[in-house]
Write a protein that holds these residues in place. Sequence first.
Motif, PDB file in Angstrom:
ATOM      1  N   GLY A 140       0.779  -1.219   0.000  1.00 49.59           N
ATOM      2  CA  GLY A 140       0.000   0.000   0.000  1.00 49.59           C
ATOM      3  C   GLY A 140       0.814   1.274   0.000  1.00 49.59           C
ATOM      4  N   GLU A 141       2.141   1.149   0.073  1.00 45.48           N
ATOM      5  CA  GLU A 141       3.010   2.323   0.113  1.00 45.48           C
ATOM      6  C   GLU A 141       3.324   2.805  -1.301  1.00 45.48           C
ATOM      7  N   SER A 142       3.622   4.082  -1.413  1.00 44.22           N
ATOM      8  CA  SER A 142       4.162   4.641  -2.642  1.00 44.22           C
ATOM      9  C   SER A 142       5.584   5.096  -2.340  1.00 44.22           C
ATOM     10  N   PHE A 143       6.544   4.482  -3.009  1.00 40.69           N
ATOM     11  CA  PHE A 143       7.966   4.650  -2.689  1.00 40.69           C
ATOM     12  C   PHE A 143       8.685   5.109  -3.943  1.00 40.69           C
ATOM     13  N   ALA A 144       9.560   6.093  -3.828  1.00 40.37           N
ATOM     14  CA  ALA A 144      10.255   6.643  -4.986  1.00 40.37           C
ATOM     15  C   ALA A 144      11.739   6.310  -4.953  1.00 40.37           C
TER      16      ALA A 144
ATOM     17  N   LYS B 211      -2.836   8.763  -8.189  1.00 37.02           N
ATOM     18  CA  LYS B 211      -3.165   8.870  -6.763  1.00 37.02           C
ATOM     19  C   LYS B 211      -4.537   8.259  -6.490  1.00 37.02           C
ATOM     20  N   ARG B 212      -5.496   8.525  -7.374  1.00 40.51           N
ATOM     21  CA  ARG B 212      -6.843   7.972  -7.203  1.00 40.51           C
ATOM     22  C   ARG B 212      -6.846   6.452  -7.349  1.00 40.51           C
ATOM     23  N   LEU B 213      -6.152   5.946  -8.354  1.00 39.26           N
ATOM     24  CA  LEU B 213      -6.107   4.498  -8.567  1.00 39.26           C
ATOM     25  C   LEU B 213      -5.463   3.776  -7.385  1.00 39.26           C
ATOM     26  N   ARG B 214      -4.419   4.365  -6.848  1.00 39.05           N
ATOM     27  CA  ARG B 214      -3.771   3.760  -5.683  1.00 39.05           C
ATOM     28  C   ARG B 214      -4.755   3.640  -4.526  1.00 39.05           C
ATOM     29  N   ARG B 215      -5.513   4.697  -4.312  1.00 31.92           N
ATOM     30  CA  ARG B 215      -6.486   4.705  -3.211  1.00 31.92           C
ATOM     31  C   ARG B 215      -7.617   3.714  -3.456  1.00 31.92           C
ATOM     32  N   GLU B 216      -8.160   3.709  -4.663  1.00 28.76           N
ATOM     33  CA  GLU B 216      -9.315   2.874  -4.962  1.00 28.76           C
ATOM     34  C   GLU B 216      -8.974   1.391  -5.058  1.00 28.76           C
ATOM     35  N   GLN B 217      -7.784   1.069  -5.564  1.00 28.17           N
ATOM     36  CA  GLN B 217      -7.439  -0.326  -5.811  1.00 28.17           C
ATOM     37  C   GLN B 217      -6.412  -0.890  -4.830  1.00 28.17           C
ATOM     38  N   GLY B 218      -6.027  -0.103  -3.851  1.00 19.23           N
ATOM     39  CA  GLY B 218      -5.087  -0.585  -2.845  1.00 19.23           C
ATOM     40  C   GLY B 218      -3.738  -0.950  -3.416  1.00 19.23           C
ATOM     41  N   LEU B 219      -3.235  -0.139  -4.337  1.00 22.58           N
ATOM     42  CA  LEU B 219      -2.005  -0.454  -5.046  1.00 22.58           C
ATOM     43  C   LEU B 219      -0.765  -0.029  -4.256  1.00 22.58           C
ATOM     44  N   THR B 220       0.323  -0.716  -4.541  1.00 24.20           N
ATOM     45  CA  THR B 220       1.654  -0.319  -4.077  1.00 24.20           C
ATOM     46  C   THR B 220       2.419   0.222  -5.275  1.00 24.20           C
ATOM     47  N   TYR B 221       3.071   1.371  -5.115  1.00 22.09           N
ATOM     48  CA  TYR B 221       3.845   1.969  -6.194  1.00 22.09           C
ATOM     49  C   TYR B 221       5.328   1.984  -5.851  1.00 22.09           C
ATOM     50  N   LEU B 222       6.146   1.637  -6.836  1.00 19.96           N
ATOM     51  CA  LEU B 222       7.575   1.938  -6.795  1.00 19.96           C
ATOM     52  C   LEU B 222       7.833   2.833  -7.998  1.00 19.96           C
TER      53      LEU B 222
ATOM     54  N   CYS C 199       4.285  10.238  -3.216  1.00 24.10           N
ATOM     55  CA  CYS C 199       4.983   9.174  -2.489  1.00 24.10           C
ATOM     56  C   CYS C 199       5.016   9.399  -0.977  1.00 24.10           C
ATOM     57  N   ASP C 200       5.222   8.291  -0.266  1.00 28.27           N
ATOM     58  CA  ASP C 200       5.350   8.317   1.189  1.00 28.27           C
ATOM     59  C   ASP C 200       6.808   8.364   1.629  1.00 28.27           C
ATOM     60  N   ARG C 201       7.664   7.645   0.883  1.00 27.28           N
ATOM     61  CA  ARG C 201       9.095   7.608   1.206  1.00 27.28           C
ATOM     62  C   ARG C 201       9.889   7.617  -0.096  1.00 27.28           C
ATOM     63  N   LEU C 202      11.189   7.834   0.042  1.00 26.62           N
ATOM     64  CA  LEU C 202      12.060   7.827  -1.125  1.00 26.62           C
ATOM     65  C   LEU C 202      13.431   7.299  -0.757  1.00 26.62           C
ATOM     66  N   ALA C 203      14.088   6.702  -1.754  1.00 22.56           N
ATOM     67  CA  ALA C 203      15.494   6.317  -1.640  1.00 22.56           C
ATOM     68  C   ALA C 203      16.277   7.144  -2.644  1.00 22.56           C
ATOM     69  N   VAL C 204      17.334   7.784  -2.174  1.00 22.03           N
ATOM     70  CA  VAL C 204      18.198   8.570  -3.048  1.00 22.03           C
ATOM     71  C   VAL C 204      19.341   7.679  -3.515  1.00 22.03           C
ATOM     72  N   MET C 205      19.521   7.603  -4.844  1.00 25.10           N
ATOM     73  CA  MET C 205      20.548   6.739  -5.412  1.00 25.10           C
ATOM     74  C   MET C 205      21.634   7.570  -6.090  1.00 25.10           C
ATOM     75  N   ARG C 206      22.859   7.087  -5.972  1.00 25.74           N
ATOM     76  CA  ARG C 206      23.997   7.698  -6.657  1.00 25.74           C
ATOM     77  C   ARG C 206      24.991   6.609  -7.020  1.00 25.74           C
ATOM     78  N   HIS C 207      25.387   6.582  -8.278  1.00 31.31           N
ATOM     79  CA  HIS C 207      26.359   5.600  -8.769  1.00 31.31           C
ATOM     80  C   HIS C 207      25.972   4.173  -8.389  1.00 31.31           C
ATOM     81  N   GLY C 208      24.675   3.879  -8.494  1.00 33.54           N
ATOM     82  CA  GLY C 208      24.214   2.521  -8.262  1.00 33.54           C
ATOM     83  C   GLY C 208      24.048   2.123  -6.814  1.00 33.54           C
ATOM     84  N   ARG C 209      24.164   3.074  -5.911  1.00 31.99           N
ATOM     85  CA  ARG C 209      24.029   2.779  -4.483  1.00 31.99           C
ATOM     86  C   ARG C 209      22.951   3.662  -3.850  1.00 31.99           C
ATOM     87  N   VAL C 210      22.305   3.156  -2.821  1.00 28.15           N
ATOM     88  CA  VAL C 210      21.366   3.962  -2.048  1.00 28.15           C
ATOM     89  C   VAL C 210      22.158   4.735  -1.005  1.00 28.15           C
ATOM     90  N   VAL C 211      22.056   6.072  -1.060  1.00 25.82           N
ATOM     91  CA  VAL C 211      22.805   6.893  -0.107  1.00 25.82           C
ATOM     92  C   VAL C 211      21.934   7.372   1.048  1.00 25.82           C
TER      93      VAL C 211
END
Length: 248
Positions: A29-33, A180-191, A204-216
Amino acid sequence: MSAISLSDLDISYGETQVTHGITLDVAEGESFALVGESGSGKSTVLRAIAGLAPDWTGKISVLGKARSHGVDRQVSRQCQMVFQDPYGSLHPRKTIDAILSEPLAIHGLGNRGPRVEAMLAAVGLDRRFRFRFPHQLSGGQRQRVAIARALMLEPKVMLLDEPTSALDVSVQAEILNLLKRLRREQGLTYLVVTHNLPVVAFLCDRLAVMRHGRVVEIASAEQLKTGKLVAPYSLELLAASGAQVVPT
């Protein structure tokens, strides 16, 4: 249970290693970037999850099921991808009906006509679009069709690769509101992969910052909105965005 779980994920293209030890969990159910500059490995992570980048080591699981390398039909039923380019992702010689019916045919699902019309309605397109060709649609309409195609199998997880970057600004807002509406109505998880920080703040609810192939850094959207990111590179991205992060 996590909707998506990645552990020590290294992805390569030939002899070139693109990502290094990616580890993260996306809750149901989360939306993560995933954010970062071009070439940081964001889209490659999506492609590995979708089975389009089979040369990887580590662990990938979707809704508690470890995915195999390559195409995995069971994972495909639960996890679908929307690509960046609405002009290149739809077959130009197939009608919208054929494009939306294809996933149902591949997975042996019936009742195709009603399913197609119901999904067109869900993404804001009426039935008169059903037998048109992609070149007869605008960019925003094509991206609505691409979203509809991804939803035809009723997945629980959606991988969104820069879903609005090829669209005009006014159309971007329409697609973001739709997602945003589809996520709410259908209980979707987004990446979501994006370079647009206001999109992250809105969708989104959370995010991961990436640099040179790594999560910083992994942070909340609230930290992004208030400028309370920690990693120096994250702060550089925020400063380089040159825009108000909180959407109006």
